[in-house]
Design a protein around this motif. Structure first.
Motif, PDB file in Angstrom:
ATOM      1  N   GLU A  47      -6.245 -36.459  -6.903  1.00  0.00           N
ATOM      2  CA  GLU A  47      -5.204 -36.486  -5.881  1.00  0.00           C
ATOM      3  C   GLU A  47      -3.922 -35.812  -6.376  1.00  0.00           C
ATOM      4  O   GLU A  47      -3.257 -35.060  -5.638  1.00  0.00           O
ATOM      5  CB  GLU A  47      -4.922 -37.936  -5.476  1.00  0.00           C
ATOM      6  CG  GLU A  47      -3.794 -38.109  -4.475  1.00  0.00           C
ATOM      7  CD  GLU A  47      -4.093 -37.438  -3.140  1.00  0.00           C
ATOM      8  OE1 GLU A  47      -3.122 -37.190  -2.390  1.00  0.00           O
ATOM      9  OE2 GLU A  47      -5.277 -37.153  -2.836  1.00  0.00           O
ATOM     10  N   ARG A  51      -4.406 -32.097  -6.275  1.00  0.00           N
ATOM     11  CA  ARG A  51      -4.352 -31.591  -4.899  1.00  0.00           C
ATOM     12  C   ARG A  51      -2.904 -31.463  -4.423  1.00  0.00           C
ATOM     13  O   ARG A  51      -2.528 -30.467  -3.777  1.00  0.00           O
ATOM     14  CB  ARG A  51      -5.127 -32.534  -3.989  1.00  0.00           C
ATOM     15  CG  ARG A  51      -5.277 -32.002  -2.553  1.00  0.00           C
ATOM     16  CD  ARG A  51      -5.883 -33.077  -1.671  1.00  0.00           C
ATOM     17  NE  ARG A  51      -5.004 -34.237  -1.568  1.00  0.00           N
ATOM     18  CZ  ARG A  51      -3.904 -34.254  -0.775  1.00  0.00           C
ATOM     19  NH1 ARG A  51      -3.556 -33.207  -0.047  1.00  0.00           N
ATOM     20  NH2 ARG A  51      -3.145 -35.347  -0.745  1.00  0.00           N
ATOM     21  N   GLN A  52      -2.068 -32.447  -4.781  1.00  0.00           N
ATOM     22  CA  GLN A  52      -0.662 -32.382  -4.386  1.00  0.00           C
ATOM     23  C   GLN A  52       0.061 -31.234  -5.086  1.00  0.00           C
ATOM     24  O   GLN A  52       0.895 -30.526  -4.475  1.00  0.00           O
ATOM     25  CB  GLN A  52       0.036 -33.720  -4.691  1.00  0.00           C
ATOM     26  CG  GLN A  52      -0.442 -34.891  -3.836  1.00  0.00           C
ATOM     27  CD  GLN A  52       0.297 -36.164  -4.156  1.00  0.00           C
ATOM     28  OE1 GLN A  52       1.326 -36.155  -4.853  1.00  0.00           O
ATOM     29  NE2 GLN A  52      -0.198 -37.286  -3.616  1.00  0.00           N
ATOM     30  N   ALA A 103       2.402 -32.890 -10.569  1.00  0.00           N
ATOM     31  CA  ALA A 103       2.450 -33.954  -9.576  1.00  0.00           C
ATOM     32  C   ALA A 103       1.865 -35.219 -10.187  1.00  0.00           C
ATOM     33  O   ALA A 103       0.935 -35.171 -11.014  1.00  0.00           O
ATOM     34  CB  ALA A 103       1.670 -33.575  -8.308  1.00  0.00           C
ATOM     35  N   VAL A 152       7.007 -35.012  -7.893  1.00  0.00           N
ATOM     36  CA  VAL A 152       6.677 -33.604  -8.142  1.00  0.00           C
ATOM     37  C   VAL A 152       7.760 -33.029  -9.034  1.00  0.00           C
ATOM     38  O   VAL A 152       8.951 -33.340  -8.884  1.00  0.00           O
ATOM     39  CB  VAL A 152       6.575 -32.813  -6.823  1.00  0.00           C
ATOM     40  CG1 VAL A 152       6.398 -31.316  -7.114  1.00  0.00           C
ATOM     41  CG2 VAL A 152       5.409 -33.330  -6.003  1.00  0.00           C
ATOM     42  N   SER A 172      -1.015 -27.941  -3.507  1.00  0.00           N
ATOM     43  CA  SER A 172      -0.472 -27.752  -2.164  1.00  0.00           C
ATOM     44  C   SER A 172       1.026 -27.411  -2.186  1.00  0.00           C
ATOM     45  O   SER A 172       1.548 -26.734  -1.288  1.00  0.00           O
ATOM     46  CB  SER A 172      -0.711 -29.004  -1.317  1.00  0.00           C
ATOM     47  OG  SER A 172       0.003 -30.100  -1.850  1.00  0.00           O
TER      48      SER A 172
END
Length: 442
Positions: free
Chosen positions: A47, A50-51, A132, A71, A54
């Motif tokens: 996860e 992925r953050q 992240a 972040v 993105s």
């Protein structure tokens, strides 16, 4: 001396079952907790990556005024270019994502562990790293819940295993306890009793059947010993009574007694008593033989006993047919077999004894025949019984004690052989068949 009693079989087997299952559950629980932790941590790291991936395209023209939570953007030299408010003064990872993405864990100032992932990005034409973080609180809560569940389930399972093992082992040992109780009740006067045999053909069932077979053998030996003692007492009473009666009469009429004749009569009775005692000793020691087993040339044993008969010169001895025979056995006992057969034949023969010996692939057979009056049909099944004497033998002074053929049968059977009285045109014909390769029993 006091007998030390340790834990019973039931206790030991139950404890062993609980120990083995407990170790298995602990090891399995540890593996399960490790897998749960790795799975939940891996999900959090995925996860976080992925953050990061993105957010990376959003900084190509510059940093936005406000960054998403957890972040962080780091320059090549390690300078934090931008971060969310909770990460303003904390470097998430000291790694640089040269090969693509990096991952790890970090403890934030609030004390919580987080899964961190970083990816390479470009901002204003310069390479930067975007990190992240995702909280591991849910992963830790999942591991804690699994640990709590195992701490409840494992003791319950161990109690269930212990109780089941206790009942199963107790049920399995119940026949053994019944056998033990029955054995404690059996005495020398109750050898006819038997232990209970469970229906199952398992180790306990075979143990019970083996014990019953042993009890049957003990009962047979006990009965034989009792009959032997009774028969021996009966047979010894006759010569002893005769000796005492003649001595009492001689002493009562000493002046008219022919002491030389009386001495001769007493000598004959003493010889008879000595022969009877020797044969009783042979039978009494039949179950405790100590003579070693070895190779025996049966033909040499037979020839040696025949020479003794020929030396006495009472009857002629013929050999037909006769060949060598070598076997495993006890030479002294086999000599007594041959000697008793020849003595019996010499006692009943008119003029001649015929001895045959030959060997086949698996056995040797000895035949001793005489030309005497033979054995009546009514006595053919009794001649091998202890202390049996036919009426004709009882009418003769040298009729013997009736133990010679009984000794022949017992020694032959102890060597794994057979003895029988065969049909014959005249006289008696005794056959002894002995195996050539079977060790005699003790």
């Amino acid at each position: 001396m006091a007998v030390r009693r340790g834990a019973g079989v039931r206790v030991r087997l139950t404890a062993l079952a609980v120990l083995v299952v407990g170790l298995g559950l602990v090891a399995g629980g540890a593996v399960a907790l490790t897998l749960v932790r790795d799975q939940l941590t891996g999900n959090a790291e995925a996860e976080a990556r992925r953050q990061a991936e993105s957010f990376a395209p959003m900084i190509s023209g510059g940093l936005p005024s406000v960054l998403p939570p957890l972040v962080q953007v780091v320059a090549r030299d390690g300078t934090v270019l931008g971060a969310s408010s909770e990460l303003a003064h904390t470097r998430l990872l000291a790694l640089w994502p040269d090969g693509g993405a990096v991952k790890g864990t970090s403890r934030l100032p609030d004390g919580e562990h987080h899964a961190v992932a970083g990816v390479l990005a470009s901002m204003g034409g310069q390479p930067v790293a975007v990190f992240a973080a995702v909280s591991l609180e849910h992963a830790e809560e999942g591991v804690e819940a699994a640990t709590t569940a195992l701490s409840i389930i494992v003791p319950i399972l161990l109690v269930a295993v212990g109780g089941t093992s206790w009942l199963v082992v107790g049920r399995a040992l119940r026949p053994v306890e019944a056998i033990r109780e029955r054995v404690t009740e059996i005495t020398a006067s109750q050898l006819s009793r038997r232990v209970p045999e469970p229906p199952a053909d398992d180790e306990v069932g075979r143990l019970a059947r083996t014990m019953n077979e042993m009890l049957a053998r003990l009962e047979e030996v006990h009965d034989r010993q009792r009959r032997f003692a009774a028969d021996a007492a009966h047979e010894l009473r006759s010569p002893l009574a005769s000796l005492r009666t003649r001595l009492e009469i001689g002493l009562a009429h000493s002046s008219g007694t022919d002491w030389v004749r009386l001495a001769g009569d007493l000598h004959r009775e003493a010889v008879r008593l000595g022969d009877l005692t020797d044969e009783l000793i042979v039978l009494a020691l039949a179950d405790g033989v100590t003579e070693p087993v070895g190779w025996v040339d049966l033909d040499e044993v037979v020839l040696a006993e025949i020479d003794a008969v020929r030396t006495r010169g009472v009857v002629d001895v013929e050999l037909s047919p006769f060949s060598a025979a070598r076997m495993r056995g006890r030479a002294g006992e086999l000599s007594r077999v041959v000697r008793n057969l020849l003595d019996n034949a010499e006692h009943h023969a008119r003029h001649r004894i015929t001895v045959g010996l030959w060997s086949a692939e698996r056995f040797a057979e000895l035949v001793v025949a005489d030309d005497g009056p033979g054995v009546p049909d009514s006595d053919r099944t009794k001649v091998f019984e202890r202390f049996f004497r036919s009426q004709r033998a009882r009418e003769r002074d040298s009729g013997g004690a009736g133990l010679g053929l009984a000794i022949v049968r017992e020694v032959t059977e102890r060597h794994g052989g057979l003895v029988w009285l065969a049909d014959s045109a005249e006289g008696a014909c005794f056959h002894v068949r002995l195996p050539l390769a079977v060790e005699p029993s003790a």
